[in-house]
Write an enzyme that holds these catalytic residues in place. Sequence first.
Site, PDB file in Angstrom:
ATOM      1  N   HIS B  79      21.467   1.635-117.035  1.00  0.00           N
ATOM      2  CA  HIS B  79      21.974   2.901-117.570  1.00  0.00           C
ATOM      3  C   HIS B  79      23.501   2.852-117.632  1.00  0.00           C
ATOM      4  CE1 HIS B  79      22.696   7.129-118.256  1.00  0.00           C
ATOM      5  NE2 HIS B  79      23.400   7.197-117.140  1.00  0.00           N
ATOM      6  N   ASP B 108      41.646  -2.453-146.028  1.00  0.00           N
ATOM      7  CA  ASP B 108      40.672  -2.988-145.074  1.00  0.00           C
ATOM      8  C   ASP B 108      41.432  -3.255-143.786  1.00  0.00           C
ATOM      9  OD1 ASP B 108      38.434  -4.156-143.817  1.00  0.00           O
ATOM     10  OD2 ASP B 108      37.693  -4.861-145.747  1.00  0.00           O
ATOM     11  N   TRP B 143      26.337  -1.369-112.030  1.00  0.00           N
ATOM     12  CA  TRP B 143      27.088  -1.742-113.229  1.00  0.00           C
ATOM     13  C   TRP B 143      28.388  -2.457-112.875  1.00  0.00           C
ATOM     14  CZ3 TRP B 143      31.774  -0.475-115.753  1.00  0.00           C
ATOM     15  CH2 TRP B 143      32.577   0.451-115.081  1.00  0.00           C
ATOM     16  N   SER B 173      33.431  -9.662-128.087  1.00  0.00           N
ATOM     17  CA  SER B 173      33.430  -8.683-129.165  1.00  0.00           C
ATOM     18  C   SER B 173      34.594  -7.714-129.026  1.00  0.00           C
ATOM     19  CB  SER B 173      32.107  -7.924-129.147  1.00  0.00           C
ATOM     20  OG  SER B 173      32.210  -6.735-129.861  1.00  0.00           O
ATOM     21  N   SER B 174      34.782  -7.185-127.816  1.00  0.00           N
ATOM     22  CA  SER B 174      35.844  -6.187-127.623  1.00  0.00           C
ATOM     23  C   SER B 174      37.213  -6.797-127.866  1.00  0.00           C
ATOM     24  CB  SER B 174      35.794  -5.634-126.198  1.00  0.00           C
ATOM     25  OG  SER B 174      34.542  -5.076-125.955  1.00  0.00           O
ATOM     26  N   HIS B 257      39.442   0.312-114.139  1.00  0.00           N
ATOM     27  CA  HIS B 257      40.095   1.590-114.356  1.00  0.00           C
ATOM     28  C   HIS B 257      40.675   1.746-115.753  1.00  0.00           C
ATOM     29  CE1 HIS B 257      40.667   5.538-112.978  1.00  0.00           C
ATOM     30  NE2 HIS B 257      41.710   5.538-113.774  1.00  0.00           N
ATOM     31  N   GLU B 259      39.442   0.498-118.236  1.00  0.00           N
ATOM     32  CA  GLU B 259      38.219   0.700-119.013  1.00  0.00           C
ATOM     33  C   GLU B 259      37.888   2.193-119.152  1.00  0.00           C
ATOM     34  OE1 GLU B 259      36.205  -1.216-120.680  1.00  0.00           O
ATOM     35  OE2 GLU B 259      34.500   0.135-120.938  1.00  0.00           O
ATOM     36  N   TYR B 261      39.959   4.572-119.395  1.00  0.00           N
ATOM     37  CA  TYR B 261      40.801   5.134-120.457  1.00  0.00           C
ATOM     38  C   TYR B 261      40.435   4.558-121.809  1.00  0.00           C
ATOM     39  CZ  TYR B 261      43.055   7.037-116.469  1.00  0.00           C
ATOM     40  OH  TYR B 261      43.254   7.714-115.305  1.00  0.00           O
ATOM     41  N   SER B 272      41.893  15.419-131.210  1.00  0.00           N
ATOM     42  CA  SER B 272      43.209  15.772-131.745  1.00  0.00           C
ATOM     43  C   SER B 272      43.212  15.826-133.275  1.00  0.00           C
ATOM     44  CB  SER B 272      44.264  14.762-131.280  1.00  0.00           C
ATOM     45  OG  SER B 272      44.265  14.676-129.886  1.00  0.00           O
ATOM     46  N   HIS B 306      42.217   3.045-106.152  1.00  0.00           N
ATOM     47  CA  HIS B 306      41.628   4.319-105.695  1.00  0.00           C
ATOM     48  C   HIS B 306      40.098   4.252-105.726  1.00  0.00           C
ATOM     49  CE1 HIS B 306      41.907   6.054-110.061  1.00  0.00           C
ATOM     50  NE2 HIS B 306      40.770   5.467-109.872  1.00  0.00           N
ATOM     51  N   HIS B 307      39.550   3.198-106.329  1.00  0.00           N
ATOM     52  CA  HIS B 307      38.106   2.984-106.222  1.00  0.00           C
ATOM     53  C   HIS B 307      37.754   2.346-104.885  1.00  0.00           C
ATOM     54  CE1 HIS B 307      37.301   3.805-110.514  1.00  0.00           C
ATOM     55  NE2 HIS B 307      38.521   3.373-110.663  1.00  0.00           N
ATOM     56  N   THR B 332      47.739  13.772-118.738  1.00  0.00           N
ATOM     57  CA  THR B 332      46.449  14.315-119.163  1.00  0.00           C
ATOM     58  C   THR B 332      46.541  15.829-119.284  1.00  0.00           C
ATOM     59  OG1 THR B 332      45.516  12.543-117.838  1.00  0.00           O
ATOM     60  CG2 THR B 332      43.985  14.115-118.750  1.00  0.00           C
ATOM     61  N   LYS B 335      48.192  16.842-122.439  1.00  0.00           N
ATOM     62  CA  LYS B 335      47.275  16.819-123.579  1.00  0.00           C
ATOM     63  C   LYS B 335      46.414  18.081-123.615  1.00  0.00           C
ATOM     64  CE  LYS B 335      46.679  12.055-124.889  1.00  0.00           C
ATOM     65  NZ  LYS B 335      46.923  12.351-126.290  1.00  0.00           N
ATOM     66  N   ARG B 454      24.997   7.527-103.600  1.00  0.00           N
ATOM     67  CA  ARG B 454      24.634   7.045-104.940  1.00  0.00           C
ATOM     68  C   ARG B 454      23.601   5.931-104.820  1.00  0.00           C
ATOM     69  NH1 ARG B 454      30.120   5.226-107.777  1.00  0.00           N
ATOM     70  NH2 ARG B 454      28.747   4.720-109.480  1.00  0.00           N
TER      71      ARG B 454
END
Lengths: 207, 644
Positions: B79, B108, B143, B173-174, B257, B259, B261, B272, B306-307, B332, B335, B454
Amino acid sequence: MLTKVHTGLDAVPGVWWKPAHRAEKMWVAIAFAWCMVLFAMMPLWHWRGGQNPSGIRRKVEPRAFYARTVEFTKQYQVGEDRGFPIVQPPAGSDVYLTALTYQWYPILQLVQGEKYRLHISALDVNHGFSLYPLNVNFQIIPGYDYALEVTPTASGDFRIICNEFCGIGHHTMVGRVIVLDQRGERVSDNSNARLTNAPGGTTGAQP
Amino acid sequence: MATVAASPTYTASATPQRSRLMSWLTTTDHKVIGTLYLHTSLFFFVLGGLEALLIRWQLMRPNSVVLTADQYNQLFTMHGTTMVFLAIMPLSAAFFNYLIPLQIGARDVAFPRLNAFSYWIFLLGGVFITLPIFFWVAPDGGWFGYAPLSGRTYSPGPNMDFWVLGLQILGISSLAASFNFATTIINMRAPGMNLMRMPMFTWMSFVTQFLIILSFPVITIALVFLQFDRFFGTTFYQISAGADPLLWQHLFWIFGHPEVYILILPAFGLVSEVLPTNSRKPLFGYPVMAYSGILIGFLGFGVWAHHMFAVGMGPIADTVFGLTTMLIAIPTGVKIFNWIFTMWGGSIRFTAAMKFAIALIAMFVIGGISGITHASPPSDLQQTDTYYIVAHFHYVLFGGAILGIFAGIYHYFPKMYGRTMNETLGTWHFWLNFIAMNLTFFPMHFAGMLGMPRRIYTYDAGQGWELFNMMSTMGAFLLAPATLIFIYNFFRSKKHGEPCGPNPWDAPTLEWSIPSPPPEYNFAKIPMVTSRYPLWDLTHPERTAEIPHTQTGWTEATQQTGEHDMAPMHIETETRTAKELGIPMPSSTIKPFFVALGIVLMFSGLLFLPKGMKVPAFALMFGGTAMWVGYLYAWLTTPLEDHH
């Protein structure tokens, strides 16, 4: 032929550059001051508030640590619960707890108000030490001894839940800490949430 | 709007005698690739959702046995992996593909064939990592696959092999896509489209590409270490050989982290676009919006630990990472306030897209504030690895990224298919989705504060978790019909939606100046831009009066090519094909597909190695390598355009 590169970062004229309003300046000043207070609170709370347990982490060989735990268990064993040794170390001594898939070894029996030096480490993979229902969390990593100065402030029968995913038996990995009251007697199983003399609301880990 | 004719004729005439499948396999058109990304990632989104439903079904009651523990572990791992790498990231990539060239006035992307390659390797990598769940041999280590649990000793089966190899394939790919889009945005902007005039979606995408370029190499290194540990007996993560188990955690979160964002910034960009259009006001504080996006990206690299507050890094490190984490709340917050001020005093039109955009602001604030509570180490130690964290990141990713992407789909569907999506169904989808997501994720805060960890397969009764789990499960079952309404609306509107013109929302940016759907060449004449809102300059000059208008870059552009449209900005009505207009377009090619296939085959060969099946292993590895090297050589020696 090279031409001028336009970065687009020219100054932006427009309404945005008007001088700030008095209310806005005050707002920024208050917000900044409050930020500083909060920033200072964090380390202060850590050292003075006694809320956040400061562990001392040392490198250790996982097998050696486990061997030490077994030795410690043999030394102070006082009973047994479904095959698991219950260990009551003397006050002020070093206490060892090893996390391994999928158990906490051994069951600790401590006395309320006494001081212990608790060493926690893992034998195989990462585990999580979470004292239920009081919710103190540490990640227990193989190869690191997480040493804590602990004074139990509440008596009762507590559960240690593993909260770092450790494999197929993760949900069954529940350990036990028994805290005797000051007279050295067991209190009934259901009283584990009864806090006596617990500043900060946290038990199990007072530096 | 209703009087506008349906799709112009060129779409039919542009596809000569090729079958549909073949035209997909060989396409180099960024718009076709964008829609391929959109459909594929919506499929994976539904798949990840079904996995979540099974998880919630299992957790509905204490001591439930709907699944086995092994199946449960595979489901929650898949998941997370599916939603992060196969749903949200490629959904954003769908918009990168479709919108970036249109928004900057290009025909293009910079490397059209690389773009096709990115899609195919994403699809094949997605199939590679997803297929095992149907045989219950899917990855089962979470994950983030913490070593040493994800090493061969503790995960001996093929499960984590699929994860390690699959993520490496998806990383290719990314990375390929991010270099492509960064180059596109730097090099292919229309004259006058300087950086401070780019639409905010393009800006946020630009920041995202740099986050990908800088963070994916880190996870690649971590995965290569793990791959070598698992297949070739190295000891990067083997503690008995003296390795430090924290190495994986640091490497993973230095990637992990940023990731976060990567997942949220494109959604911020979409919102926006939606908010100013539907408030009929320019975006409030455009430069600050751009700068705060850059700042979020920049600070995102300094907060990974912080993780890991609970691993015992000590008070100094904990405090520093707590502070940097809280700092991110500033850009943030900027925004959030700028979006609110964009709506303030505007003439708001509540389209389905607008509802989702406004909901994003509210839901993301909840997720952001619960995030600040665990930016502080003392309070994080109460929350880490509990359901509180699960609640937090679902508010950020579902309430943030997914709501923003839904807003984007409702808003840009007319541009992609020339028809609008049904607004009534959109409203139903919105309200059901909004109520269901709050019912699912809000109770998780309480379950977490009561100590529910978890990733537990099941739990005992009597700990106070039953009610909250029941509520979450009910919410999840309500999310299913909401998503079904959306899927039905999406496919129905493609055929039966109301036909619309080039600009159904009266939006201000370049992509709305061309027909819907756009012709293969996008712009018959490359537009010349004088301001941030070229279309409002035409139709509502009063809205843009305060914004500077200059002709920066025009002279050089005309000197270089001479093919630009010197007339003021206008809505294009050109319906001839590229060939008729003499516009060179990249030719179709199947080579990127085969390069991608070869790479995936090469990786699949490794799966057979631990079982000692040397023949299929080496056949696949050498065959795959020969395939991708050969096709890559053919690709590189073929010119991009065949008629010029």
